[in-house]
Write an enzyme that holds these catalytic residues in place. Structure first.
Site, PDB file in Angstrom:
ATOM      1  CG  HIS A  93      36.616  52.867  80.132  1.00 37.16           C
ATOM      2  ND1 HIS A  93      35.633  53.338  79.299  1.00 37.16           N
ATOM      3  CD2 HIS A  93      36.700  53.751  81.153  1.00 37.16           C
ATOM      4  CE1 HIS A  93      35.138  54.465  79.790  1.00 37.16           C
ATOM      5  NE2 HIS A  93      35.764  54.735  80.921  1.00 37.16           N
ATOM      6  CG  HIS A 102      38.343  54.151  85.540  1.00 31.91           C
ATOM      7  ND1 HIS A 102      38.967  55.317  85.154  1.00 31.91           N
ATOM      8  CD2 HIS A 102      37.113  54.182  84.969  1.00 31.91           C
ATOM      9  CE1 HIS A 102      38.141  56.026  84.385  1.00 31.91           C
ATOM     10  NE2 HIS A 102      37.007  55.360  84.257  1.00 31.91           N
TER      11      HIS A 102
END
Ligand code: 5GP
Ligand code: ZN
Length: 134
Positions: A99, A101
């Protein structure tokens, strides 16, 4: 990846505050945000980290972050923005599904995404370079 929470969120099995979605990515609001608008770009396919994610998917994640970031600047009026991506527990990764951010930043938001600079000698820097190159 049957027990991966981000697989379930990315594929819509668990509800999330989605702010962007296409065939390959879902962008959700982080539920423990550093700042207002802190979001996560999740590939819909499971890759643990930077070492596993294919280059094309990584490029897609960055392109997605760019779109979302522009929208955040416009709608949230942030003053700056950090892109952060952690790999491995030693680097602070807590969810082992890649992922990215997106952290909008505001003047005096009280957050800090900084490190303590160290002071290697020029020889030590050269030694690191040689280790990486050889
Ligand atoms: P990491 O430390 O792995 O780079 O970041 C994981 C991030 O995911 C953290 O900022 C944490 O707040 C967020 N997070 C963990 N679980 C969930 C969840 O179930 N939903 C959402 N929206 N965010 C989560
Ligand atoms: Zn996953």
């Amino acid at each position: 990846m049957g027990d991966c929470i981000f697989c379930k969120i990315a594929n819509g099995e668990i509800p999330s505050n989605t702010i962007f979605e296409d065939e390959n990515f879902r962008v959700i609001l982080d539920n423990g945000p550093a700042t207002k608008g802190h979001a996560l770009v999740l590939p819909k396919k499971h890759y643990a980290d930077l070492f596993e994610i294919p280059e094309e998917t990584l490029a897609g994640a960055v392109k997605t972050a760019k779109k979302v970031a522009a929208n955040m600047k416009d709608k949230l009026g942030c003053d700056g923005l950090n892109l952060v991506q952690n790999n491995g527990a030693a680097a602070g990764q807590t969810v082992m599904h890649f992922h990215l951010h997106i952290i909008p930043r505001y003047e005096n938001d009280g957050q800090s995404i900084l490190w303590k600079p160290t002071s290697p000698t020029p020889e030590e820097l050269v030694a690191v370079k040689e280790t990486i190159l050889n």
